[in-house]
Scaffold this motif. Structure first.
Motif, PDB file in Angstrom:
ATOM      1  N   GLU A 104       3.158 -18.179  -8.249  1.00 38.62           N
ATOM      2  CA  GLU A 104       2.760 -19.423  -7.600  1.00 38.62           C
ATOM      3  C   GLU A 104       3.519 -19.663  -6.299  1.00 38.62           C
ATOM      4  N   LEU A 105       4.537 -18.879  -6.034  1.00 41.52           N
ATOM      5  CA  LEU A 105       5.310 -19.059  -4.806  1.00 41.52           C
ATOM      6  C   LEU A 105       4.451 -18.662  -3.607  1.00 41.52           C
ATOM      7  N   LYS A 106       4.438 -19.512  -2.588  1.00 36.17           N
ATOM      8  CA  LYS A 106       3.548 -19.294  -1.446  1.00 36.17           C
ATOM      9  C   LYS A 106       4.276 -18.911  -0.163  1.00 36.17           C
TER      10      LYS A 106
ATOM     11  N   VAL B  37       0.834  -1.199   0.000  1.00 39.55           N
ATOM     12  CA  VAL B  37       0.000   0.000   0.000  1.00 39.55           C
ATOM     13  C   VAL B  37       0.873   1.254   0.000  1.00 39.55           C
ATOM     14  N   ARG B  38       1.900   1.257   0.842  1.00 40.83           N
ATOM     15  CA  ARG B  38       2.750   2.443   0.949  1.00 40.83           C
ATOM     16  C   ARG B  38       3.470   2.749  -0.361  1.00 40.83           C
ATOM     17  N   PHE B  39       4.048   1.714  -0.972  1.00 40.63           N
ATOM     18  CA  PHE B  39       4.729   1.919  -2.247  1.00 40.63           C
ATOM     19  C   PHE B  39       3.755   2.430  -3.311  1.00 40.63           C
ATOM     20  N   GLU B  40       2.623   1.774  -3.409  1.00 46.94           N
ATOM     21  CA  GLU B  40       1.733   2.061  -4.532  1.00 46.94           C
ATOM     22  C   GLU B  40       1.007   3.392  -4.369  1.00 46.94           C
ATOM     23  N   LEU B  41       0.657   3.790  -3.148  1.00 40.17           N
ATOM     24  CA  LEU B  41       0.057   5.109  -2.967  1.00 40.17           C
ATOM     25  C   LEU B  41       1.072   6.204  -3.286  1.00 40.17           C
ATOM     26  N   GLY B  42       2.330   5.968  -2.913  1.00 42.35           N
ATOM     27  CA  GLY B  42       3.369   6.934  -3.240  1.00 42.35           C
ATOM     28  C   GLY B  42       3.579   7.055  -4.735  1.00 42.35           C
ATOM     29  N   ILE B  43       3.637   5.922  -5.426  1.00 41.16           N
ATOM     30  CA  ILE B  43       3.819   5.933  -6.882  1.00 41.16           C
ATOM     31  C   ILE B  43       2.642   6.620  -7.557  1.00 41.16           C
ATOM     32  N   LYS B  44       1.423   6.319  -7.090  1.00 37.18           N
ATOM     33  CA  LYS B  44       0.229   6.929  -7.687  1.00 37.18           C
ATOM     34  C   LYS B  44       0.225   8.444  -7.538  1.00 37.18           C
ATOM     35  N   HIS B  45       0.831   8.943  -6.477  1.00 35.36           N
ATOM     36  CA  HIS B  45       0.881  10.392  -6.288  1.00 35.36           C
ATOM     37  C   HIS B  45       1.692  11.055  -7.395  1.00 35.36           C
ATOM     38  N   PHE B  46       2.777  10.416  -7.826  1.00 35.63           N
ATOM     39  CA  PHE B  46       3.649  10.999  -8.841  1.00 35.63           C
ATOM     40  C   PHE B  46       3.308  10.523 -10.253  1.00 35.63           C
ATOM     41  N   LEU B  47       2.882   9.260 -10.372  1.00 37.77           N
ATOM     42  CA  LEU B  47       2.576   8.671 -11.683  1.00 37.77           C
ATOM     43  C   LEU B  47       1.258   7.899 -11.585  1.00 37.77           C
ATOM     44  N   PRO B  48       0.133   8.608 -11.602  1.00 40.11           N
ATOM     45  CA  PRO B  48      -1.156   7.943 -11.360  1.00 40.11           C
ATOM     46  C   PRO B  48      -1.533   6.890 -12.394  1.00 40.11           C
ATOM     47  N   ASP B  49      -0.957   6.955 -13.595  1.00 40.68           N
ATOM     48  CA  ASP B  49      -1.324   5.994 -14.646  1.00 40.68           C
ATOM     49  C   ASP B  49      -0.255   4.930 -14.887  1.00 40.68           C
ATOM     50  N   MET B  50       0.776   4.895 -14.062  1.00 38.10           N
ATOM     51  CA  MET B  50       1.863   3.927 -14.252  1.00 38.10           C
ATOM     52  C   MET B  50       1.421   2.538 -13.796  1.00 38.10           C
ATOM     53  N   PRO B  51       1.541   1.501 -14.651  1.00 41.97           N
ATOM     54  CA  PRO B  51       1.269   0.128 -14.206  1.00 41.97           C
ATOM     55  C   PRO B  51       2.228  -0.283 -13.098  1.00 41.97           C
ATOM     56  N   ILE B  52       1.704  -0.953 -12.086  1.00 41.79           N
ATOM     57  CA  ILE B  52       2.507  -1.402 -10.950  1.00 41.79           C
ATOM     58  C   ILE B  52       2.410  -2.918 -10.867  1.00 41.79           C
ATOM     59  N   ILE B  53       3.565  -3.573 -10.852  1.00 43.83           N
ATOM     60  CA  ILE B  53       3.623  -5.038 -10.795  1.00 43.83           C
ATOM     61  C   ILE B  53       4.010  -5.466  -9.387  1.00 43.83           C
ATOM     62  N   ALA B  54       3.185  -6.298  -8.780  1.00 46.47           N
ATOM     63  CA  ALA B  54       3.452  -6.846  -7.452  1.00 46.47           C
ATOM     64  C   ALA B  54       3.460  -8.367  -7.567  1.00 46.47           C
ATOM     65  N   PRO B  55       4.627  -8.977  -7.843  1.00 45.90           N
ATOM     66  CA  PRO B  55       4.683 -10.426  -8.081  1.00 45.90           C
ATOM     67  C   PRO B  55       4.039 -11.273  -6.994  1.00 45.90           C
ATOM     68  N   TRP B  56       4.124 -10.838  -5.729  1.00 44.44           N
ATOM     69  CA  TRP B  56       3.524 -11.636  -4.659  1.00 44.44           C
ATOM     70  C   TRP B  56       2.017 -11.815  -4.855  1.00 44.44           C
TER      71      TRP B  56
END
Length: 410
Positions: free
Chosen positions: A154-156, A131-150
């Protein structure tokens, strides 16, 4: 946002060199049609964790490593505002939380400069950092795709990651037996996972290698250490009479606090995503600074400001914890806090002893404490006036009592 993988040719990855991000590089290459990976490491004071990262990142498949030196900005623009606000979250001094928005800002800047198609991070789908990373990124680049592999792969578990790393020849500094999840910067070090996931177990404070920022209070010196801290407008400006920058003071207090077993917090906290988690935090210098700052405020803030500030400190801490650094409410609270700090000037003396911080006196030219009024000796204060004050202060109680008596309730 649904990501069109065919359009992802260049990815900026938040890279620490730890387990998650080490595995993510080959995983992104395999699952996103072999894009260019630009690893970005933010130096927020994690020390030797940055050693050898460029070689490791490239060997894992990144095209290059960008290291951002953010230590001064981190202290001045992220740690110090939290200190002035006395902001905490359930006792936690926000050591991971207050670094994430700065790292997100750095990632966005690199993504713009490099012309990246996406930004990736290694935060889990169970945790707060996503949440912290993505809210920060959205503030500067609201349309940037964000990839969160977790949230995709399939890794658990971390054990699965270790096996994946071994299969892809990714070197790691940990094993299944030393697999604590840690986050380190110049403000704190956090430990999660392994035996800490059972709150009934005592942390291994005396076990060699567990504590990294200092010693257990049991192993601290038998003699106390005296220090003095001087503040100007709520900011630390001198330690033991020597003028230093805030960063220099934090680093010096980390050493002094660590040597005296200060700042170890065993906490079961409420994560933003709804579950409780248990971790151990080491924040030696920060714990001393918060203690000293709050101590000085008891002298220099009037009652209404001090009480209201304490209420808003909870809100401030929750905003930081929840990743809402770049928000209008946070900016408004900063304006309030800055106004309250105009009079937070003076020197605090402390005694550090086996995990304890003991008050040893404080002085300020802006002190609201008046010995002439507070003394038990003779003074100009007219004690007879207190009777009239009590009559007025207790008037509602008297009115209610008379009404109860009239109605036969008493």
């Amino acid at each position: 946002m649904t990501i069109d993988k065919s359009k992802i040719k260049k990815i900026v990855l938040a890279y620490s060199g730890g387990l998650d991000t080490s595995v993510i590089i080959p995983w992104l290459k395999e699952n996103y049609d072999n894009p260019e990976i630009i690893a970005v490491s933010a130096n927020v004071g994690q020390g030797d964790e940055l050693d050898g990262l460029e070689e490791k990142a490239k060997n894992s498949g990144a095209s290059k490593l960008v290291v951002l030196d953010l230590t001064d900005e981190y202290v001045n623009d992220y740690i110090m505002p939290c200190l002035k606000a006395d902001a905490k979250y359930e006792g936690y001094l926000l050591g991971t939380s207050n670094a994430r928005p700065l790292i997100a800002k750095g990632l966005a800047e690199v993504a713009i400069k490099e012309g990246a198609d996406a930004i990736a991070h290694g935060a889990t789908g169970k945790g707060n950092d996503q949440v912290r990373f993505e809210l920060g990124i959205k503030h500067f680049l609201p349309d940037m795709p964000i990839i969160a592999p977790w949230r995709e792969w399939e890794l658990k578990s971390r054990e699965d990651e270790i096996e994946y790393a071994a299969a892809h020849h990714v070197p790691l500094r940990i094993t299944k037996e030393t697999n604590y999840s840690k986050d380190k910067n110049l403000w704190h070090l956090s430990h999660e996972g392994l035996d800490l996931e059972d709150p009934s177990l005592e942390p291994s404070y005396e076990k060699p290698g567990f504590l990294e920022e200092g010693v257990s209070p049991i192993d601290a010196p038998d003699e106390p250490t005296y220090i003095s801290l001087t503040f100007a407008k709520g900011l630390p400006v001198a330690l033991n009479g020597q003028q230093l920058t805030p960063k220099e003071i934090v680093l010096a207090l980390n050493k002094l606090g660590g040597e005296n077993g200060i700042g170890i917090l065993d906490l079961v906290e409420d994560r933003l995503v709804g579950m409780k988690s248990r971790g151990v935090y080491e924040t030696p210098g920060g714990t001393i600074l918060y203690f000293a700052h709050e101590y000085l405020e008891t002298l220099t803030l009037d009652k209404e400001v001090q009480h209201e500030k304490a209420k808003l400190a909870i809100t401030y801490g929750e905003l930081v914890y929840d990743g809402k650094w770049f928000t209008p409410l946070k900016a408004a609270l900063d304006a309030f806090v800055d106004q309250t700090q105009e009079a937070v000037n003076g020197t605090v003396k402390l005694k550090l002893y086996k995990g304890n911080i003991i008050k040893a006196g404080a002085s300020s030219e802006d002190s609201l404490y008046s010995p002439e009024l507070a003394t038990f000796d003779a003074s100009d204060y007219d004690q007879a006036e207190a009777g009239g004050f009590i009559d007025l202060f207790g008037l509602p109680i008297s009115v209610q009592a008379r009404l109860d008596a009239k109605k036969g309730n008493k």
